[in-house]
Write a protein that holds these residues in place. Sequence first.
Motif, short mmCIF file in Angstrom:
data_model
loop_
_atom_site.label_atom_id
_atom_site.label_comp_id
_atom_site.label_asym_id
_atom_site.label_seq_id
_atom_site.Cartn_x
_atom_site.Cartn_y
_atom_site.Cartn_z
N ASN A 63 13.68 -1.97 -4.41
CA ASN A 63 14.70 -2.10 -5.45
C ASN A 63 15.45 -0.77 -5.52
O ASN A 63 14.95 0.20 -6.10
CB ASN A 63 14.06 -2.45 -6.79
CG ASN A 63 15.09 -2.77 -7.85
OD1 ASN A 63 16.12 -2.09 -7.95
ND2 ASN A 63 14.84 -3.79 -8.64
N TYR A 120 9.47 -0.71 4.71
CA TYR A 120 10.85 -1.13 4.55
C TYR A 120 11.73 -0.15 5.32
O TYR A 120 11.71 1.05 5.06
CB TYR A 120 11.27 -1.14 3.07
CG TYR A 120 12.76 -1.34 2.93
CD1 TYR A 120 13.61 -0.26 2.72
CD2 TYR A 120 13.32 -2.61 3.07
CE1 TYR A 120 14.97 -0.43 2.64
CE2 TYR A 120 14.69 -2.79 2.99
CZ TYR A 120 15.50 -1.70 2.78
OH TYR A 120 16.87 -1.87 2.71
N THR A 172 15.10 -7.04 1.30
CA THR A 172 14.39 -6.12 0.41
C THR A 172 12.94 -6.55 0.17
O THR A 172 12.15 -5.77 -0.35
CB THR A 172 15.11 -6.01 -0.93
OG1 THR A 172 15.22 -7.33 -1.50
CG2 THR A 172 16.50 -5.42 -0.74
N LEU A 173 12.60 -7.77 0.51
CA LEU A 173 11.22 -8.24 0.37
C LEU A 173 10.53 -8.11 1.72
O LEU A 173 10.93 -8.73 2.70
CB LEU A 173 11.19 -9.69 -0.11
CG LEU A 173 9.79 -10.27 -0.36
CD1 LEU A 173 9.09 -9.50 -1.47
CD2 LEU A 173 9.88 -11.75 -0.69
N GLU A 218 8.62 -5.12 -2.60
CA GLU A 218 10.05 -5.33 -2.78
C GLU A 218 10.75 -4.01 -3.02
O GLU A 218 10.39 -3.24 -3.92
CB GLU A 218 10.33 -6.28 -3.94
CG GLU A 218 11.82 -6.62 -4.06
CD GLU A 218 12.05 -7.90 -4.81
OE1 GLU A 218 11.13 -8.36 -5.53
OE2 GLU A 218 13.15 -8.47 -4.69
#
Lengths: 116, 114
Positions: free
Chosen positions: B68, B50, B55-56, B66
């Motif tokens: 968070n 990421y 966010t996925l 994911e």
Amino acid sequence: DAGITQSPRHKVTETGTPVTLRCHQTENHRYMYWYRQDPGHGLRLIHYSYGVKDTDKGEVSDGYSVSRSKTEDFLLTLESATSSQTSVYFCAIRDLPAGQIANTIYFGEGSWLTVV
Amino acid sequence: AQSVTQLDSQVPVFEEAPVELRCNYSSSVSVYLFWYVQYPNQGLQLLLKYLSGSTLVKGINGFEAEFNKSQTSFHLRKPSVHISDTAEYFCAVSGTFGNEKLTFGTGTRLTIIP
């Protein structure tokens, strides 16, 4: 494949002897790293290099030295090996893939070192 | 400085069942997040990362994670695992500025039960 070759892949040595591990890369990456992997600790950074003759310490650098006289080679030396340095050692390079906004670290296949 | 916590050191899962490997991080600055996989006696292979945006994040071999921010987590998931997924999985974090180094978690060993 990030073009990283580590040697030797496996080595058994005696306590008190010097040991040198070699990392060779073929793609002219500026940044190179040495990590060690131990159960319960994950990977921990030993030393890294940001250019020829430019190196710096990581979080577990005691007992280790490094040298980088050529872009393609990054050497890790255990001046006087101890049993606590029995570990798997990984070399890594940092690359910025095309179209990406940030660098990614890519790893070699590892060098298994046993100090008896 | 950043830190990573992988609370589960070992996760056994039946073949074709779903799996979630948990990763929580701590940082005072913006971060990039990574999952690496290590098959027996091999080096680490990047699974997914990421950097920004959605966010996925989808990676190789059917894995996804994911991001968070409110829970400072980056859990790894796969809806149906295979025997070939047996490996150790490492979560890692870095800051987003300059020569930011990777900080790794202690790893989670995923064992698939036939």
